[in-house]
Design an enzyme around this catalytic site. Structure first.
Site, PDB file in Angstrom:
ATOM      1  N   HIS A 176       0.834  -1.207   0.000  1.00 10.71           N
ATOM      2  CA  HIS A 176       0.000   0.000   0.000  1.00 10.71           C
ATOM      3  C   HIS A 176       0.865   1.252   0.000  1.00 10.71           C
ATOM      4  CE1 HIS A 176      -3.158  -2.823   1.278  1.00 10.71           C
ATOM      5  NE2 HIS A 176      -4.018  -1.927   0.815  1.00 10.71           N
TER       6      HIS A 176
ATOM      7  N   LYS B 212      -0.566   4.743   4.584  1.00 13.81           N
ATOM      8  CA  LYS B 212      -1.467   3.802   5.278  1.00 13.81           C
ATOM      9  C   LYS B 212      -1.009   3.593   6.718  1.00 13.81           C
ATOM     10  CE  LYS B 212      -3.754  -0.669   4.911  1.00 13.81           C
ATOM     11  NZ  LYS B 212      -5.040  -0.079   5.310  1.00 13.81           N
TER      12      LYS B 212
HETATM   13  P1  NAD Z   1      -6.961   9.219   4.996  1.00 15.15           P
HETATM   14  O1  NAD Z   1      -5.975   9.375   6.105  1.00 15.15           O
HETATM   15  O2  NAD Z   1      -6.628   9.802   3.661  1.00 15.15           O
HETATM   16  O3  NAD Z   1      -8.384   9.808   5.424  1.00 15.15           O
HETATM   17  C1  NAD Z   1      -8.954   9.558   6.688  1.00 15.15           C
HETATM   18  C2  NAD Z   1      -9.797  10.761   7.057  1.00 15.15           C
HETATM   19  O4  NAD Z   1     -10.460  10.479   8.285  1.00 15.15           O
HETATM   20  C3  NAD Z   1      -8.942  12.017   7.255  1.00 15.15           C
HETATM   21  O5  NAD Z   1      -9.524  13.084   6.547  1.00 15.15           O
HETATM   22  C4  NAD Z   1      -8.958  12.225   8.767  1.00 15.15           C
HETATM   23  O6  NAD Z   1      -8.936  13.605   9.117  1.00 15.15           O
HETATM   24  C5  NAD Z   1     -10.287  11.591   9.172  1.00 15.15           C
HETATM   25  N1  NAD Z   1     -10.179  11.102  10.537  1.00 15.15           N
HETATM   26  C6  NAD Z   1      -9.299  10.198  11.024  1.00 15.15           C
HETATM   27  N2  NAD Z   1      -9.474  10.042  12.353  1.00 15.15           N
HETATM   28  C7  NAD Z   1     -10.482  10.866  12.707  1.00 15.15           C
HETATM   29  C8  NAD Z   1     -11.131  11.157  13.942  1.00 15.15           C
HETATM   30  N3  NAD Z   1     -10.748  10.568  15.100  1.00 15.15           N
HETATM   31  N4  NAD Z   1     -12.165  12.021  13.923  1.00 15.15           N
HETATM   32  C9  NAD Z   1     -12.562  12.612  12.780  1.00 15.15           C
HETATM   33  N5  NAD Z   1     -11.971  12.403  11.571  1.00 15.15           N
HETATM   34  C10 NAD Z   1     -10.945  11.517  11.545  1.00 15.15           C
HETATM   35  O7  NAD Z   1      -7.217   7.648   4.897  1.00 15.15           O
HETATM   36  P2  NAD Z   1      -7.899   6.847   3.690  1.00 15.15           P
HETATM   37  O8  NAD Z   1      -6.850   6.338   2.768  1.00 15.15           O
HETATM   38  O9  NAD Z   1      -9.050   7.630   3.154  1.00 15.15           O
HETATM   39  O10 NAD Z   1      -8.445   5.571   4.492  1.00 15.15           O
HETATM   40  C11 NAD Z   1      -9.374   5.715   5.546  1.00 15.15           C
HETATM   41  C12 NAD Z   1      -9.706   4.325   6.111  1.00 15.15           C
HETATM   42  O11 NAD Z   1     -10.336   3.540   5.085  1.00 15.15           O
HETATM   43  C13 NAD Z   1      -8.465   3.525   6.547  1.00 15.15           C
HETATM   44  O12 NAD Z   1      -8.804   2.760   7.687  1.00 15.15           O
HETATM   45  C14 NAD Z   1      -8.197   2.604   5.353  1.00 15.15           C
HETATM   46  O13 NAD Z   1      -7.494   1.423   5.696  1.00 15.15           O
HETATM   47  C15 NAD Z   1      -9.606   2.316   4.913  1.00 15.15           C
HETATM   48  N6  NAD Z   1      -9.784   1.908   3.503  1.00 15.15           N
HETATM   49  C16 NAD Z   1     -10.727   0.954   3.284  1.00 15.15           C
HETATM   50  C17 NAD Z   1     -11.021   0.560   1.997  1.00 15.15           C
HETATM   51  C18 NAD Z   1     -12.121  -0.434   1.786  1.00 15.15           C
HETATM   52  O14 NAD Z   1     -12.429  -0.818   0.633  1.00 15.15           O
HETATM   53  N7  NAD Z   1     -12.800  -0.862   2.860  1.00 15.15           N
HETATM   54  C19 NAD Z   1     -10.332   1.125   0.927  1.00 15.15           C
HETATM   55  C20 NAD Z   1      -9.365   2.097   1.177  1.00 15.15           C
HETATM   56  C21 NAD Z   1      -9.114   2.488   2.485  1.00 15.15           C
END
Ligand code: NAD
Length: 254
Positions: free
Chosen positions: A145, A149
């Site tokens: 990744h 991540k």
């Molecule tokens: P990212 O860091 O780009 O975005 C996460 C967002 O959540 C940020 O804007 C952050 O400010 C916000 N955030 C985090 N903690 C917070 C809190 N305590 N309160 C309020 N806002 C909060 O991450 P991303 O790449 O968008 O991934 C987010 C999640 O989704 C991760 O856990 C990742 O592993 C998961 N993900 C899942 C899939 C899937 O298909 N299920 C695909 C991609 C990513």
């Protein structure tokens, strides 16, 4: 369908808002932790401390969440109070987090998915079949990744490992990387997490034995595959009774 989007300025939140716009969906509201008046896909992003008030006011058909475990558990509590369905793609939950999400599922539909891509759902089935057909072959999993991540191994890797262990009776333990004197023990499953550049997500399951090797690999080319699956799941979930659902068990119904 009217959706609310959390983590709206994150990598996945932005993609969900983009796919929602392409689909012509109404976005009831969008929040993010440090929102300061920005817009994503024309949608104003509000600070996440306003989530509960916005949920009360707007009553969306579903909330689509890609944030972090702490935020997801808090959003699930608010969704349970208001009876609003929650789809979350967040990964890295502890056992206590999962228990809290299951508890929310007693009040409102809650769906968790470590990977919303259709290809990964097919990979899960292919891995189960191959591991079942090749019971004495060694199994190693590698996931790759982007460098932003947070959790390792990925949530998708854990679901794949669950599937391997559920199929193979002799699966003994997960070995995370190897260093020094580290001979392979029978039944162990090696797990390797690579973090580099802007790679969206890759998972490879290697089965080797008897002078041959089989590699089953999925590569995500764009985050939109995850957003599409999450929005499909949200449309499905909005019609379901309160419960705790896992994407891999309902994906074939979409
Ligand atoms: P990212 O860091 O780009 O975005 C996460 C967002 O959540 C940020 O804007 C952050 O400010 C916000 N955030 C985090 N903690 C917070 C809190 N305590 N309160 C309020 N806002 C909060 O991450 P991303 O790449 O968008 O991934 C987010 C999640 O989704 C991760 O856990 C990742 O592993 C998961 N993900 C899942 C899939 C899937 O298909 N299920 C695909 C991609 C990513």
């Amino acid at each position: 369908m009217r959706v609310a989007v959390t983590g709206a300025t994150g990598r996945m939140g932005k993609t969900v808002l983009s796919v929602a716009r392409e689909r012509g969906l109404d976005v009831a509201f969008a929040v993010n932790r440090d929102a300061e008046g920005e817009h994503v896909e024309g949608v104003p992003v509000r600070p996440s401390v306003e989530f509960e008030a916005l949920l009360d006011e707007e009553r969306p058909d579903a909330v689509v969440d890609f944030t972090g475990p702490e935020a997801t558990v808090a959003y699930a509590g608010a969704c349970a109070t208001d009876g609003v369905p929650l789809v979350t793609g967040t990964t890295g939950f502890s056992e206590a987090d999962v228990a809290a999400l299951e508890e929310a599922g007693t009040e409102t539909p809650v769906l968790v998915g470590a990977n919303f891509s259709r290809g990964v759902q097919a990979l899960l089935d292919a891995v189960e079949s191959a591991v079942g057909d090749l019971p004495e072959y060694d199994v190693e999993l590698t996931e790759t990744h982007h460098n932003g991540k947070r959790d390792a191994p990925s949530g998708t890797a854990k679901v794949l490992l669950d599937r391997v262990e559920g199929t193979r009776e002799d699966a003994s333990e997960r070995v995370h990387g190897r260093e020094g004197e580290a001979p392979r023990e029978a039944g162990e499953v090696g797990v390797h997490a690579r973090r580099a550049g802007d790679i969206t997500g890759e998972h490879e399951v290697l089965l080797a034995g008897n002078h041959e090797a089989l590699e089953l690999t999925h590569r995500a080319g764009s985050r939109s595959v995850f957003a599409e699956g999450a929005l499909d799941a949200a449309a499905w979930l909005a019609e379901q009774p309160a419960d705790y659902y896992r994407f891999e068990t309902i994906a074939s119904q979409l």
